[in-house]
Design a protein around this motif. Structure first.
Motif, PDB file in Angstrom:
ATOM      1  N   ILE A   1       9.952  -6.480  -2.095  1.00  0.00           N
ATOM      2  CA  ILE A   1       9.882  -6.706  -0.648  1.00  0.00           C
ATOM      3  C   ILE A   1      10.604  -7.994  -0.271  1.00  0.00           C
ATOM      4  CG2 ILE A   1       8.326  -7.161   1.286  1.00  0.00           C
ATOM      5  CD1 ILE A   1       6.237  -5.412  -0.168  1.00  0.00           C
ATOM      6  N   GLY A   2      10.337  -9.060  -1.019  1.00  0.00           N
ATOM      7  CA  GLY A   2      10.936 -10.347  -0.699  1.00  0.00           C
ATOM      8  C   GLY A   2      12.448 -10.346  -0.821  1.00  0.00           C
ATOM      9  N   ASN A   3      12.971  -9.557  -1.754  1.00  0.00           N
ATOM     10  CA  ASN A   3      14.419  -9.486  -1.928  1.00  0.00           C
ATOM     11  C   ASN A   3      15.078  -8.485  -0.973  1.00  0.00           C
ATOM     12  OD1 ASN A   3      14.457 -11.370  -4.056  1.00  0.00           O
ATOM     13  ND2 ASN A   3      13.871  -9.782  -5.535  1.00  0.00           N
TER      14      ASN A   3
ATOM     15  N   ALA B   1      10.750 -14.138   2.280  1.00  0.00           N
ATOM     16  CA  ALA B   1      11.399 -14.578   1.043  1.00  0.00           C
ATOM     17  C   ALA B   1      10.409 -14.412  -0.098  1.00  0.00           C
ATOM     18  CB  ALA B   1      11.860 -16.026   1.148  1.00  0.00           C
ATOM     19  N   TYR B   2      10.914 -14.354  -1.318  1.00  0.00           N
ATOM     20  CA  TYR B   2      10.048 -14.217  -2.487  1.00  0.00           C
ATOM     21  C   TYR B   2       9.938 -15.566  -3.185  1.00  0.00           C
ATOM     22  CZ  TYR B   2       8.068 -12.604  -6.884  1.00  0.00           C
ATOM     23  OH  TYR B   2       7.253 -12.423  -7.976  1.00  0.00           O
ATOM     24  N   ASP B   3       8.733 -16.047  -3.328  1.00  0.00           N
ATOM     25  CA  ASP B   3       8.449 -17.315  -4.009  1.00  0.00           C
ATOM     26  C   ASP B   3       8.204 -17.008  -5.484  1.00  0.00           C
ATOM     27  OD1 ASP B   3       7.319 -19.662  -5.078  1.00  0.00           O
ATOM     28  OD2 ASP B   3       6.544 -20.254  -3.106  1.00  0.00           O
ATOM     29  N   ARG B   4       9.176 -17.320  -6.320  1.00  0.00           N
ATOM     30  CA  ARG B   4       9.054 -16.993  -7.751  1.00  0.00           C
ATOM     31  C   ARG B   4       7.954 -17.799  -8.430  1.00  0.00           C
ATOM     32  NH1 ARG B   4      12.935 -13.691  -9.399  1.00  0.00           N
ATOM     33  NH2 ARG B   4      14.779 -13.412  -8.069  1.00  0.00           N
ATOM     34  N   ARG B   5       7.711 -18.987  -7.949  1.00  0.00           N
ATOM     35  CA  ARG B   5       6.654 -19.791  -8.566  1.00  0.00           C
ATOM     36  C   ARG B   5       5.282 -19.184  -8.292  1.00  0.00           C
ATOM     37  NH1 ARG B   5       3.495 -23.798  -6.761  1.00  0.00           N
ATOM     38  NH2 ARG B   5       4.606 -23.847  -4.762  1.00  0.00           N
TER      39      ARG B   5
ATOM     40  N   VAL C   1       1.349  -5.426  -8.262  1.00  0.00           N
ATOM     41  CA  VAL C   1       1.533  -5.958  -6.921  1.00  0.00           C
ATOM     42  C   VAL C   1       2.643  -6.995  -6.883  1.00  0.00           C
ATOM     43  CG1 VAL C   1       0.449  -7.309  -5.082  1.00  0.00           C
ATOM     44  CG2 VAL C   1      -0.827  -5.464  -6.203  1.00  0.00           C
ATOM     45  N   ASP C   2       2.712  -7.878  -7.902  1.00  0.00           N
ATOM     46  CA  ASP C   2       3.742  -8.919  -7.861  1.00  0.00           C
ATOM     47  C   ASP C   2       5.148  -8.318  -7.981  1.00  0.00           C
ATOM     48  OD1 ASP C   2       3.351  -8.149 -10.461  1.00  0.00           O
ATOM     49  OD2 ASP C   2       3.568 -10.150 -11.312  1.00  0.00           O
ATOM     50  N   ALA C   3       5.280  -7.203  -8.701  1.00  0.00           N
ATOM     51  CA  ALA C   3       6.586  -6.545  -8.802  1.00  0.00           C
ATOM     52  C   ALA C   3       6.990  -5.939  -7.461  1.00  0.00           C
ATOM     53  CB  ALA C   3       6.541  -5.463  -9.875  1.00  0.00           C
TER      54      ALA C   3
ATOM     55  N   THR D   1       0.827  -1.206   0.000  1.00  0.00           N
ATOM     56  CA  THR D   1       0.000   0.000   0.000  1.00  0.00           C
ATOM     57  C   THR D   1       0.862   1.256   0.000  1.00  0.00           C
ATOM     58  OG1 THR D   1      -1.757  -1.157   1.194  1.00  0.00           O
ATOM     59  CG2 THR D   1      -1.799   1.246   1.244  1.00  0.00           C
ATOM     60  N   MET D   2       1.908   1.275   0.834  1.00  0.00           N
ATOM     61  CA  MET D   2       2.749   2.463   0.933  1.00  0.00           C
ATOM     62  C   MET D   2       3.551   2.693  -0.346  1.00  0.00           C
ATOM     63  SD  MET D   2       4.047   2.541   4.903  1.00  0.00           S
ATOM     64  CE  MET D   2       4.636   0.850   4.956  1.00  0.00           C
ATOM     65  N   VAL D   3       4.054   1.619  -0.954  1.00  0.00           N
ATOM     66  CA  VAL D   3       4.805   1.779  -2.197  1.00  0.00           C
ATOM     67  C   VAL D   3       3.916   2.361  -3.286  1.00  0.00           C
ATOM     68  CG1 VAL D   3       5.928   0.518  -4.074  1.00  0.00           C
ATOM     69  CG2 VAL D   3       6.523   0.004  -1.707  1.00  0.00           C
ATOM     70  N   ARG D   4       2.669   1.973  -3.296  1.00  0.00           N
ATOM     71  CA  ARG D   4       1.760   2.455  -4.341  1.00  0.00           C
ATOM     72  C   ARG D   4       1.345   3.904  -4.111  1.00  0.00           C
ATOM     73  NH1 ARG D   4      -2.244  -2.096  -6.653  1.00  0.00           N
ATOM     74  NH2 ARG D   4      -1.941  -0.770  -8.472  1.00  0.00           N
ATOM     75  N   TYR D   5       1.667   4.461  -2.918  1.00  0.00           N
ATOM     76  CA  TYR D   5       1.534   5.907  -2.747  1.00  0.00           C
ATOM     77  C   TYR D   5       2.516   6.638  -3.667  1.00  0.00           C
ATOM     78  CZ  TYR D   5      -1.250   5.481   1.548  1.00  0.00           C
ATOM     79  OH  TYR D   5      -2.232   5.228   2.465  1.00  0.00           O
TER      80      TYR D   5
END
Length: 444
Positions: free
Chosen positions: A358-360, A385-389, A351-353, A341-345
Motif C-alpha cells: 500500500i505504501g509503495n 508512505a511506507y515507514d520501513r523502520r 499485514v506488514d507485507a 481487509t480487502m487484500v486479505r479477501y
C-alpha cells in the motif's frame, strides 16, 4: 325490477360525475380489466425479446377491455388517451418517470407502492407520487432487469442493474422485504462535472483545484475515499478528465458511470453479474487482471470492494503510475485498514507485507464528505508512505477542512512540490508555478 337491479342502478348513479360519466373509469380500472385478457407479467417477458410485439399485445387487450359496455360513456379520444397512458405505465418508468428525467434528483427510493422519496441537493424529500399497487412496482422492476438477462423472485429476491442512461438500480422484494417491493435508483448526471465547476460550487478552493490537477499530470496514484453519497465518483470523474489524450486509459467499473471526452483513448470495461441461469459472471478482479494485458498507461477502477484491491496494488506497483480508484472509508487513516481487509479477501499475506504494498502503491488520498445540509466538499488530502523502520504505512494530512461552512487549511508543503524541485526533469510541471502557489498558500 328486482331489488338487486335497483341497488345497482342507484350505485351507478352515485358513481357518475356532473357530466354523467361514471367515476373510476381511469387507467387503473383499465389495468385491472385487461387482466381478463392478458397478464402484465407475460407482456413484460415478451418485452425482453420483442418490444413491438409486447406493445401490440397490450393494445389488443385494451381494445377487448374497452369494448365492454361500462366504458361506453367515454369518447373514442378519451379511450385512446387511456390506452397511451397505460402504455406509459407499463413500458415507461410509471409514476417515477418525471423523477428519473429530473437531473436535479440524485436518488429515488420506492418503499412499496405508496411511499416514494427522492434526494435533491443532498436532502431527502417525500414525493406525492405513488404506485397503484405493489404489483405495478414489480412490473417496473421486471422491465428494468429483463433486458439485462437478470431475474428476481422468491429464490433470488435481490438484484442490481443499470438503466440505459447509466442510472444504478437496486431492487429487493418479499419475503426479505416485508413491506412490499423496494426499488432504489441512483441517478448520475448526464454530463460529468469538471474541477472548475466543483470549485465554483464550493467543494474546494482554487489552491486545492490546482494541486489536484498537478497530481494527475504528475502521474501520482490517487485514492478517492468517503462515505456513501459523498461524491467519490464525481471527484474520480473530474480527475479522470484531466488525463492526457495521449495516454491509454482502461476503466473498470461495476456499472459504467465515468464519462470522458471523445478525444481520450479510453477502453471501458464493466463487470457482469450472474445471469438467470447462474452463470456468466465477470468480476472486477478478473477485469483488473485482464486490463494488465491491454497495455494501459493508467488503470481507473470505479471502486475497490474486495479481492480486486490486491490486483490494483500490483498494477500501481508495476509501472502503471497515475492510476485512480475509490473506496469507502471514513477518513484517510481508515483507508489503509480497509485496503488490508480487502487484500486479505484475496490472499492471506502478513499485514506488514500488505502495508508495504500500500505504501509503495498509493501516493495521495483525497477524502470527500457530505455535510448535514447535503453539501459535498473535499475534507482532506493526505500523503501515504511506507515507514520501513516501523514496518507500517504512514498517512500524513497536508490539507484538511472541518466543514463546508469553513475554509480549509494547508498544514504543510506537500511532498510533490519538494519532489518536483529536486527532479524538475521528471515531472511535466512548472517549478515557477509551484513556487507561486506555495507563496500564495503559506505566506498569506
Amino acid at each position: 325490477m328486482t331489488l338487486t337491479d335497483r341497488v345497482r342502478e342507484v350505485e351507478g348513479m352515485n358513481s357518475a360525475d356532473a357530466d354523467g360519466v361514471p367515476t373510476g373509469l381511469n387507467v387503473e380500472q383499465l389495468r385491472r380489466d385487461i387482466r381478463n385478457w392478458t397478464s402484465l407479467e407475460a407482456i413484460a417477458a415478451i418485452m425482453v425479446d420483442n418490444p413491438q410485439r409486447a406493445r401490440n399485445e397490450l393494445r389488443s387487450s385494451c381494445r377487448h377491455a374497452l369494448a365492454e359496455s361500462k366504458w361506453d360513456p367515454l369518447s373514442g379520444a378519451e379511450k385512446r388517451a387511456l390506452v397511451e397512458e397505460l402504455i406509459d405505465v407499463v413500458f415507461g418508468m410509471g409514476p417515477v418517470e418525471s423523477l428519473v428525467d429530473d437531473e436535479s434528483v440524485t436518488e429515488i427510493m420506492v418503499n412499496g407502492s405508496s411511499s416514494i422519496f427522492f434526494e435533491r441537493d443532498g436532502k431527502l424529500v417525500k414525493s406525492e407520487l405513488s404506485f397503484d399497487s405493489d404489483e405495478q412496482v414489480r412490473v417496473l422492476i421486471d422491465r428494468i432487469i429483463g433486458p439485462l438477462g437478470r431475474r428476481i423472485d422468491e429464490s433470488s429476491p435481490m438484484v442490481n442493474a443499470r438503466l440505459a442512461q447509466g442510472h444504478r438500480v437496486h431492487a429487493v422484494i418479499p419475503p426479505i422485504a416485508m413491506d412490499g417491493p423496494h426499488l432504489t435508483i441512483r441517478a448520475f448526471t448526464r454530463r460529468a462535472l469538471s474541477l472548475e465547476e466543483m470549485r465554483d460550487f464550493g467543494s474546494f478552493d482554487e489552491t486545492v483545484m490546482r494541486f489536484l490537477g498537478w497530481l494527475v499530470k504528475a502521474r501520482r496514484n490517487v485514492v478517492v475515499s468517503g462515505g456513501t453519497g459523498s461524491g467519490k465518483t464525481t471527484m474520480l470523474n473530474a480527475l479522470s478528465r484531466l488525463v492526457s489524450p495521449d495516454e491509454r486509459v482502461i476503466t473498470i467499473e461495476d456499472s459504467a458511470e465515468l464519462k470522458f471526452d471523445e478525444v481520450n483513448h479510453v477502453v471501458r470495461l464493466e463487470a457482469r453479474p450472474r445471469n438467470a441461469e447462474g452463470t456468466g459472471e465477470v468480476t472486477i478482479r478478473e477485469l483488473v487482471i485482464n486490463a494488465l494485458r491491454m497495455r494501459p498507461d493508467r488503470i481507473i477502477v470505479g471502486e475497490c470492494r474486495s479481492g480486486e484491491a490486491l490486483d490494483m496494488l500490483q498494477a500501481m506497483n508495476t509501472g502503471h503510475d497515475g492510476s485512480l480508484t475509490t473506496l469507502h472509508a471514513n477518513s484517510p487513516e481508515d483507508v489503509v485498514d480497509r485496503m488490508i481487509t480487502m487484500v486479505r479477501y484475496a490472499v492471506n499475506l502478513p499485514v506488514d507485507a500488505i502495508e508495504a504494498q500500500i505504501g509503495n502503491a498509493f501516493h495521495y488520498i483525497v477524502q470527500v464528505s457530505r455535510g448535514g445540509d447535503g453539501s459535498r466538499y473535499l475534507q482532506a488530502i493526505a500523503e501515504v508512505a511506507y515507514d520501513r523502520r516501523k514496518r507500517a504505512c504512514d498517512v500524513q494530512r497536508v490539507y484538511e477542512r472541518d466543514s463546508c461552512a469553513q475554509p480549509g487549511r494547508w498544514r504543510r508543503v506537500p511532498r510533490l512540490v519538494e519532489e518536483v524541485r529536486r527532479r524538475p526533469f521528471a515531472f511535466p510541471l512548472d517549478v515557477g508555478e509551484l513556487d507561486a502557489w506555495e507563496r500564495e498558500v503559506f505566506v498569506r
